[in-house]
Scaffold this motif. Structure first.
Motif, PDB file in Angstrom:
ATOM      1  N   GLN A  36       1.361   3.447  -2.574  1.00 39.75           N
ATOM      2  CA  GLN A  36       0.490   3.710  -3.716  1.00 39.75           C
ATOM      3  C   GLN A  36       1.194   3.464  -5.047  1.00 39.75           C
ATOM      4  O   GLN A  36       0.594   2.936  -5.984  1.00 39.75           O
ATOM      5  CB  GLN A  36      -0.044   5.141  -3.645  1.00 39.75           C
ATOM      6  N   CYS A  37       2.473   3.836  -5.140  1.00 35.19           N
ATOM      7  CA  CYS A  37       3.210   3.558  -6.372  1.00 35.19           C
ATOM      8  C   CYS A  37       3.412   2.057  -6.546  1.00 35.19           C
ATOM      9  O   CYS A  37       3.396   1.542  -7.677  1.00 35.19           O
ATOM     10  CB  CYS A  37       4.558   4.277  -6.365  1.00 35.19           C
ATOM     11  N   GLY A  38       3.586   1.340  -5.429  1.00 36.00           N
ATOM     12  CA  GLY A  38       3.689  -0.116  -5.512  1.00 36.00           C
ATOM     13  C   GLY A  38       2.413  -0.740  -6.036  1.00 36.00           C
ATOM     14  O   GLY A  38       2.441  -1.682  -6.836  1.00 36.00           O
ATOM     15  N   ILE A  39       1.266  -0.211  -5.596  1.00 34.55           N
ATOM     16  CA  ILE A  39      -0.016  -0.705  -6.094  1.00 34.55           C
ATOM     17  C   ILE A  39      -0.140  -0.421  -7.588  1.00 34.55           C
ATOM     18  O   ILE A  39      -0.545  -1.293  -8.379  1.00 34.55           O
ATOM     19  CB  ILE A  39      -1.179  -0.049  -5.326  1.00 34.55           C
ATOM     20  N   ALA A  40       0.217   0.806  -7.987  1.00 29.51           N
ATOM     21  CA  ALA A  40       0.142   1.174  -9.406  1.00 29.51           C
ATOM     22  C   ALA A  40       1.043   0.282 -10.248  1.00 29.51           C
ATOM     23  O   ALA A  40       0.666  -0.135 -11.362  1.00 29.51           O
ATOM     24  CB  ALA A  40       0.525   2.644  -9.579  1.00 29.51           C
ATOM     25  N   MET A  41       2.248  -0.032  -9.733  1.00 32.18           N
ATOM     26  CA  MET A  41       3.162  -0.914 -10.464  1.00 32.18           C
ATOM     27  C   MET A  41       2.566  -2.308 -10.633  1.00 32.18           C
ATOM     28  O   MET A  41       2.713  -2.940 -11.690  1.00 32.18           O
ATOM     29  CB  MET A  41       4.501  -0.986  -9.722  1.00 32.18           C
TER      30      MET A  41
ATOM     31  N   THR B  98     -12.026  -2.376  -0.855  1.00 31.88           N
ATOM     32  CA  THR B  98     -11.818  -3.301  -1.968  1.00 31.88           C
ATOM     33  C   THR B  98     -12.942  -4.321  -2.001  1.00 31.88           C
ATOM     34  O   THR B  98     -13.733  -4.437  -1.062  1.00 31.88           O
ATOM     35  CB  THR B  98     -10.482  -4.057  -1.828  1.00 31.88           C
ATOM     36  N   LEU B  99     -12.973  -5.074  -3.084  1.00 31.18           N
ATOM     37  CA  LEU B  99     -13.901  -6.189  -3.167  1.00 31.18           C
ATOM     38  C   LEU B  99     -13.433  -7.307  -2.248  1.00 31.18           C
ATOM     39  O   LEU B  99     -12.238  -7.432  -1.944  1.00 31.18           O
ATOM     40  CB  LEU B  99     -13.986  -6.704  -4.601  1.00 31.18           C
ATOM     41  N   ASP B 100     -14.362  -8.131  -1.793  1.00 33.77           N
ATOM     42  CA  ASP B 100     -13.998  -9.277  -0.961  1.00 33.77           C
ATOM     43  C   ASP B 100     -13.097 -10.218  -1.755  1.00 33.77           C
ATOM     44  O   ASP B 100     -13.347 -10.505  -2.924  1.00 33.77           O
ATOM     45  CB  ASP B 100     -15.266 -10.014  -0.510  1.00 33.77           C
ATOM     46  N   GLY B 101     -12.019 -10.653  -1.126  1.00 29.24           N
ATOM     47  CA  GLY B 101     -11.075 -11.550  -1.782  1.00 29.24           C
ATOM     48  C   GLY B 101      -9.918 -10.842  -2.461  1.00 29.24           C
ATOM     49  O   GLY B 101      -8.977 -11.493  -2.906  1.00 29.24           O
ATOM     50  N   GLU B 102      -9.958  -9.515  -2.541  1.00 31.72           N
ATOM     51  CA  GLU B 102      -8.918  -8.770  -3.247  1.00 31.72           C
ATOM     52  C   GLU B 102      -7.715  -8.513  -2.346  1.00 31.72           C
ATOM     53  O   GLU B 102      -7.863  -8.133  -1.186  1.00 31.72           O
ATOM     54  CB  GLU B 102      -9.481  -7.439  -3.749  1.00 31.72           C
ATOM     55  N   ARG B 103      -6.522  -8.711  -2.890  1.00 35.61           N
ATOM     56  CA  ARG B 103      -5.291  -8.394  -2.171  1.00 35.61           C
ATOM     57  C   ARG B 103      -5.008  -6.895  -2.308  1.00 35.61           C
ATOM     58  O   ARG B 103      -5.116  -6.346  -3.399  1.00 35.61           O
ATOM     59  CB  ARG B 103      -4.114  -9.186  -2.733  1.00 35.61           C
ATOM     60  N   ASN B 104      -4.617  -6.269  -1.203  1.00 38.77           N
ATOM     61  CA  ASN B 104      -4.304  -4.844  -1.247  1.00 38.77           C
ATOM     62  C   ASN B 104      -3.240  -4.528  -0.206  1.00 38.77           C
ATOM     63  O   ASN B 104      -3.473  -4.684   0.991  1.00 38.77           O
ATOM     64  CB  ASN B 104      -5.563  -4.015  -0.990  1.00 38.77           C
ATOM     65  N   PRO B 105      -2.055  -4.052  -0.638  1.00 36.67           N
ATOM     66  CA  PRO B 105      -0.955  -3.820   0.309  1.00 36.67           C
ATOM     67  C   PRO B 105      -1.232  -2.708   1.316  1.00 36.67           C
ATOM     68  O   PRO B 105      -0.658  -2.698   2.396  1.00 36.67           O
ATOM     69  CB  PRO B 105       0.230  -3.467  -0.603  1.00 36.67           C
ATOM     70  N   SER B 106      -2.114  -1.763   0.975  1.00 35.53           N
ATOM     71  CA  SER B 106      -2.411  -0.687   1.927  1.00 35.53           C
ATOM     72  C   SER B 106      -3.151  -1.202   3.153  1.00 35.53           C
ATOM     73  O   SER B 106      -3.054  -0.622   4.237  1.00 35.53           O
ATOM     74  CB  SER B 106      -3.268   0.395   1.253  1.00 35.53           C
ATOM     75  N   ASN B 107      -3.895  -2.274   2.983  1.00 37.56           N
ATOM     76  CA  ASN B 107      -4.675  -2.829   4.085  1.00 37.56           C
ATOM     77  C   ASN B 107      -3.881  -3.811   4.940  1.00 37.56           C
ATOM     78  O   ASN B 107      -4.276  -4.104   6.070  1.00 37.56           O
ATOM     79  CB  ASN B 107      -5.940  -3.498   3.546  1.00 37.56           C
ATOM     80  N   ARG B 108      -2.782  -4.324   4.412  1.00 38.27           N
ATOM     81  CA  ARG B 108      -1.954  -5.277   5.176  1.00 38.27           C
ATOM     82  C   ARG B 108      -0.962  -4.479   6.015  1.00 38.27           C
ATOM     83  O   ARG B 108       0.163  -4.227   5.597  1.00 38.27           O
ATOM     84  CB  ARG B 108      -1.213  -6.212   4.215  1.00 38.27           C
ATOM     85  N   ARG B 109      -1.381  -4.106   7.222  1.00 36.85           N
ATOM     86  CA  ARG B 109      -0.588  -3.145   7.968  1.00 36.85           C
ATOM     87  C   ARG B 109      -0.763  -3.319   9.471  1.00 36.85           C
ATOM     88  O   ARG B 109      -1.710  -3.957   9.924  1.00 36.85           O
ATOM     89  CB  ARG B 109      -1.023  -1.718   7.600  1.00 36.85           C
TER      90      ARG B 109
ATOM     91  N   VAL C 185       3.361   0.087   9.608  1.00 35.35           N
ATOM     92  CA  VAL C 185       4.267  -0.941   9.110  1.00 35.35           C
ATOM     93  C   VAL C 185       3.435  -1.802   8.168  1.00 35.35           C
ATOM     94  O   VAL C 185       2.402  -2.343   8.567  1.00 35.35           O
ATOM     95  CB  VAL C 185       4.854  -1.803  10.249  1.00 35.35           C
ATOM     96  N   TYR C 186       3.865  -1.895   6.916  1.00 36.65           N
ATOM     97  CA  TYR C 186       3.116  -2.659   5.916  1.00 36.65           C
ATOM     98  C   TYR C 186       3.737  -4.040   5.735  1.00 36.65           C
ATOM     99  O   TYR C 186       4.955  -4.218   5.840  1.00 36.65           O
ATOM    100  CB  TYR C 186       3.097  -1.903   4.587  1.00 36.65           C
ATOM    101  N   PHE C 187       2.886  -5.015   5.434  1.00 43.47           N
ATOM    102  CA  PHE C 187       3.313  -6.413   5.378  1.00 43.47           C
ATOM    103  C   PHE C 187       3.098  -7.016   3.988  1.00 43.47           C
ATOM    104  O   PHE C 187       2.207  -6.582   3.239  1.00 43.47           O
ATOM    105  CB  PHE C 187       2.518  -7.240   6.404  1.00 43.47           C
ATOM    106  N   ASP C 188       3.909  -8.036   3.697  1.00 45.15           N
ATOM    107  CA  ASP C 188       3.686  -8.817   2.487  1.00 45.15           C
ATOM    108  C   ASP C 188       2.420  -9.644   2.655  1.00 45.15           C
ATOM    109  O   ASP C 188       1.946  -9.896   3.770  1.00 45.15           O
ATOM    110  CB  ASP C 188       4.883  -9.748   2.213  1.00 45.15           C
ATOM    111  N   TRP C 189       1.903 -10.095   1.546  1.00 43.99           N
ATOM    112  CA  TRP C 189       0.674 -10.887   1.569  1.00 43.99           C
ATOM    113  C   TRP C 189       0.865 -12.179   2.371  1.00 43.99           C
ATOM    114  O   TRP C 189       1.881 -12.854   2.257  1.00 43.99           O
ATOM    115  CB  TRP C 189       0.249 -11.227   0.138  1.00 43.99           C
ATOM    116  N   ASP C 190      -0.106 -12.475   3.225  1.00 45.38           N
ATOM    117  CA  ASP C 190      -0.146 -13.711   4.012  1.00 45.38           C
ATOM    118  C   ASP C 190       1.103 -13.873   4.888  1.00 45.38           C
ATOM    119  O   ASP C 190       1.565 -14.977   5.122  1.00 45.38           O
ATOM    120  CB  ASP C 190      -0.306 -14.920   3.081  1.00 45.38           C
ATOM    121  N   SER C 191       1.634 -12.764   5.375  1.00 42.61           N
ATOM    122  CA  SER C 191       2.849 -12.808   6.188  1.00 42.61           C
ATOM    123  C   SER C 191       2.670 -11.983   7.451  1.00 42.61           C
ATOM    124  O   SER C 191       2.036 -10.929   7.438  1.00 42.61           O
ATOM    125  CB  SER C 191       4.047 -12.270   5.391  1.00 42.61           C
TER     126      SER C 191
END
Length: 236
Positions: free
Chosen positions: A75-80, A215-226, A129-135
């Motif tokens: 969550q702090c990463g998202i806020a940053m 989230t909206l469709d197309g939005e990147r979100n690190p909490s969902n990449r898991r 376990v959380y992942f980087d975008w598209d990884s």
């Protein structure tokens, strides 16, 4: 009138460690700060959460500090991320603040834990376990999560695990589904390497269909990449 500010202290490695730049704002005061000061407070909480997820004492603890440290980091990463684009996102800032408080918990040193924590073995608290975008490559801190699961597996008698991969909504359904499966498979390979039998794992991917954060469709979100891991005790 100034709001009460205290320094945030956490017990790592058996020692009380105060995070100098990390003030504990009362009554959700973080959103009242200017962007520059807010960014410093959020970054302090993020750094503390990262340190906690890598600390051996937290990893081996029988309470929920590791879980809240992981949630704080996300969550702090998202806020940053929002702050870097000049936006104060109330939702992620609020969760960053609240989860950091849960991560720290009681300011008194916890008592020595018993050899086996019955609640830890019976509660169905998923680990992530959380992942980087598209990884589909597990991040460095994934090994700590897998090690914790493997160690508790023998103590708690866990003999079945569900390993479910997920994505955010930044790609198409046809792209995200196989990506979620690849993420689950990558974590399952790590678990097998840590001594967990491949036959005890159910591996699946859900694409973007089971979001942790809407989230909206197309939005990147690190909490969902898991990848979400659930351990199930042996049938009695």
């Amino acid at each position: 009138m100034k709001k009460k500010i205290e320094k945030l202290t956490m017990f790592l490695g058996g020692c009380a460690i105060a995070f100098p730049g990390m003030a504990l704002a009362q009554d959700g005061a973080l959103m009242s700060l200017g962007k520059a000061e807010l960014r410093g407070e959020v970054e302090s909480r993020y750094d503390a959460a990262v340190a906690a997820t890598l600390d051996e004492t937290v990893l081996r603890s029988t309470d929920s500090r590791y879980y809240w440290a992981s949630e704080t980091k996300v969550q702090c990463g998202i806020a940053m991320g929002f702050l870097k684009s000049g936006t104060k996102d109330a939702d992620s800032v609020s969760k960053c603040e609240k989860f950091a408080l849960r991560m720290v918990g009681d300011p008194l040193p916890p008592p020595p834990p018993p050899p086996v924590n019955e609640i830890q073995c019976t509660e169905q608290m998923p680990m992530y376990v959380y992942f980087d975008w598209d990884s589909a490559a597990p991040p460095p801190d994934a090994s700590a999560t897998v090690s914790l699961i493997a160690e508790n597996s023998a103590v708690c008698g866990w003999n079945a695990f569900s390993v479910i991969g997920h994505t955010d909504r930044s790609g198409s359904d046809s792209y995200n589904f196989p990506l979620s499966v690849e993420r689950a498979q990558a974590v399952a390979r790590m678990m097998e390497g840590a001594g967990i039998s491949a036959s005890s794992m159910t591996i699946d991917g859900r694409g973007e269909t089971e979001r942790k954060v809407e989230t909206l469709d197309g939005e990147r979100n690190p909490s969902n990449r898991r990848v979400e891991i659930n351990a199930m005790p042996a049938t009695r």
